[in-house]
Write a protein that holds these residues in place. Structure first.
Motif, PDB file in Angstrom:
ATOM      1  N   UNK A 286       0.834  -1.194   0.000  1.00 11.58           N
ATOM      2  CA  UNK A 286       0.000   0.000   0.000  1.00 11.58           C
ATOM      3  C   UNK A 286       0.870   1.245   0.000  1.00 11.58           C
ATOM      4  N   UNK A 287       0.451   2.250   0.769  1.00 12.14           N
ATOM      5  CA  UNK A 287       1.232   3.477   0.919  1.00 12.14           C
ATOM      6  C   UNK A 287       2.326   3.293   1.975  1.00 12.14           C
ATOM      7  N   UNK A 288       3.323   4.151   1.892  1.00 14.48           N
ATOM      8  CA  UNK A 288       4.291   4.137   2.978  1.00 14.48           C
ATOM      9  C   UNK A 288       3.617   4.491   4.291  1.00 14.48           C
ATOM     10  N   UNK A 289       2.874   5.608   4.292  1.00 13.06           N
ATOM     11  CA  UNK A 289       2.058   5.976   5.444  1.00 13.06           C
ATOM     12  C   UNK A 289       0.850   6.766   4.964  1.00 13.06           C
ATOM     13  N   UNK A 290      -0.229   6.692   5.735  1.00 13.83           N
ATOM     14  CA  UNK A 290      -1.486   7.310   5.302  1.00 13.83           C
ATOM     15  C   UNK A 290      -2.256   7.828   6.504  1.00 13.83           C
ATOM     16  N   UNK A 291      -2.976   8.938   6.270  1.00 17.11           N
ATOM     17  CA  UNK A 291      -3.898   9.478   7.274  1.00 17.11           C
ATOM     18  C   UNK A 291      -5.254   9.655   6.603  1.00 17.11           C
ATOM     19  N   UNK A 292      -6.295   9.006   7.154  1.00 12.70           N
ATOM     20  CA  UNK A 292      -7.635   9.034   6.578  1.00 12.70           C
ATOM     21  C   UNK A 292      -8.661   9.493   7.613  1.00 12.70           C
ATOM     22  N   UNK A 293      -9.644  10.218   7.171  1.00 15.16           N
ATOM     23  CA  UNK A 293     -10.880  10.492   7.909  1.00 15.16           C
ATOM     24  C   UNK A 293     -10.648  10.933   9.354  1.00 15.16           C
ATOM     25  N   UNK A 294      -9.952  12.032   9.512  1.00 20.57           N
ATOM     26  CA  UNK A 294      -9.797  12.608  10.843  1.00 20.57           C
ATOM     27  C   UNK A 294      -9.726  14.124  10.748  1.00 20.57           C
ATOM     28  N   UNK A 295     -10.392  14.793  11.683  1.00 24.09           N
ATOM     29  CA  UNK A 295     -10.279  16.245  11.794  1.00 24.09           C
ATOM     30  C   UNK A 295      -9.284  16.633  12.880  1.00 24.09           C
ATOM     31  N   UNK A 296      -8.680  15.651  13.518  1.00 22.43           N
ATOM     32  CA  UNK A 296      -7.725  15.916  14.592  1.00 22.43           C
ATOM     33  C   UNK A 296      -6.360  16.286  14.018  1.00 22.43           C
ATOM     34  N   UNK A 297      -5.494  16.832  14.866  1.00 22.03           N
ATOM     35  CA  UNK A 297      -4.156  17.251  14.450  1.00 22.03           C
ATOM     36  C   UNK A 297      -3.240  16.039  14.307  1.00 22.03           C
ATOM     37  N   UNK A 298      -2.529  15.971  13.157  1.00 16.29           N
ATOM     38  CA  UNK A 298      -1.550  14.921  12.912  1.00 16.29           C
ATOM     39  C   UNK A 298      -0.298  15.566  12.309  1.00 16.29           C
ATOM     40  N   UNK A 299       0.850  15.235  12.856  1.00 20.28           N
ATOM     41  CA  UNK A 299       2.135  15.707  12.339  1.00 20.28           C
ATOM     42  C   UNK A 299       2.882  14.531  11.727  1.00 20.28           C
TER      43      UNK A 299
END
Length: 287
Positions: free
Chosen positions: A237-250
């Motif tokens: 898949x992807x190396x890393x992924x962020x889905x479906x969140x309104x929270x803060x991610x760094x």
């Protein structure tokens, strides 16, 4: 083999010590201890039992150390602990149990699970529910899933080696208030390497996620926190992924190399900061 338990101990407050026993082919648990004091279960062998290999429990007032046992081919889990105060599971070998390798269900204190080997579990190798946890130095290979932490206040997962999970992620945090994963190796698993979901707040740092069948690292389901200094290479898949969140991610100072999808994928997430990452050689997008 006995119709029910191989060895049954019930004690309100006293100290219980069970060592050097072999229990096999019993209809239910190999060793079952319910104790409100201190319990040591060490250097036993529990195999081919109809229930769990070793099971311990209390009314949230007992503390147990389960160490240097061998539990294999049991119809349920290798080791199960429930309603305990403090729990240590260390240096055990769990193999080919039909449910979990090791599971802790509900506790008022902390579960420490370290330096165990777990192979061939029909479900997760290690699972902790509704209890703070420290899980470190375990070698987990060819299980249905790796480490699963659910609905706890705190969990630290570090320096584990997880390979060959056939279905579920190598490491999962689900509904954990403060989750930390660092210096783990998640390789050649059929699913995601590290999966954070269900409003968990996580710090994922300095892990290697390589050659997994899904994303190397994935945040989903309103997960928040940081993904820093990880190495994600050769994932399907992807190396890393962020889905479906309104929270803060760094997402910072990571290396995403040669993945079969994108290096970093962000979708349906509104507060993600991506900076100072090395992204190259991926089959789809860099970002």
């Amino acid at each position: 083999g006995n119709k029910r338990y191989g060895l049954l101990v019930r004690s309100d407050e006293s100290e219980v010590k069970i060592t050097g026993c072999t229990v096999n082919k019993n209809g239910e648990e190999g060793i079952y201890v319910k104790c409100g004091g201190q319990g040591l279960i060490g250097r036993n062998t529990a195999f081919d039992n109809g229930g769990n290999g070793i099971q311990v429990g209390s009314d949230l007032n007992g503390s147990f150390n389960i160490r240097n046992n061998r539990v294999n081919r049991n119809k349920k889990s290798g080791i199960l602990a429930g309603n305990v105060k403090e729990m240590t599971i260390e240096e055990n070998f769990s193999e080919d149990n039909e449910d979990r390798g090791m599971i802790v269900l509900t506790g008022s204190g902390k579960a420490v699970i370290r330096n165990n080997r777990c192979h061939g579990s029909g479900s997760y190798a290690i699972q902790v529910e509704k209890m703070s946890a420290q899980i470190s130095g375990n070698e987990l290979y060819d299980n249905y899933g790796g480490i699963h932490v659910i609905n706890g206040t705190m969990a630290k997962v570090s320096q584990n080696r997880v390979a060959g999970c056939s279905e579920k992620p190598a490491i999962t945090a689900e509904g954990v208030a403060e989750f930390e994963a660092n210096m783990n190796e998640c390789t050649y698993n059929d699913g995601v390497g590290i999966f954070v979901t269900a409003r968990s707040h996580a710090r994922v740092e300095e892990n290697r996620c390589e050659n997994n069948g899904g994303d190397g690292i994935q945040f989903n389901g309103e997960a928040a926190g940081s993904i820093v200094r990880n190495w994600c290479e050769g994932n399907f898949g992807n190396g890393m992924a962020v889905y479906r969140t309104a929270a803060d991610v760094l997402m910072m100072n990571n290396r995403c190399l040669g993945n079969d999808a994108s290096g970093i994928e962000v979708s349906g997430a509104t507060n993600v900061v991506v900076k100072d990452n090395l992204i190259t050689g991926n089959a789809d997008h860099g970002l």
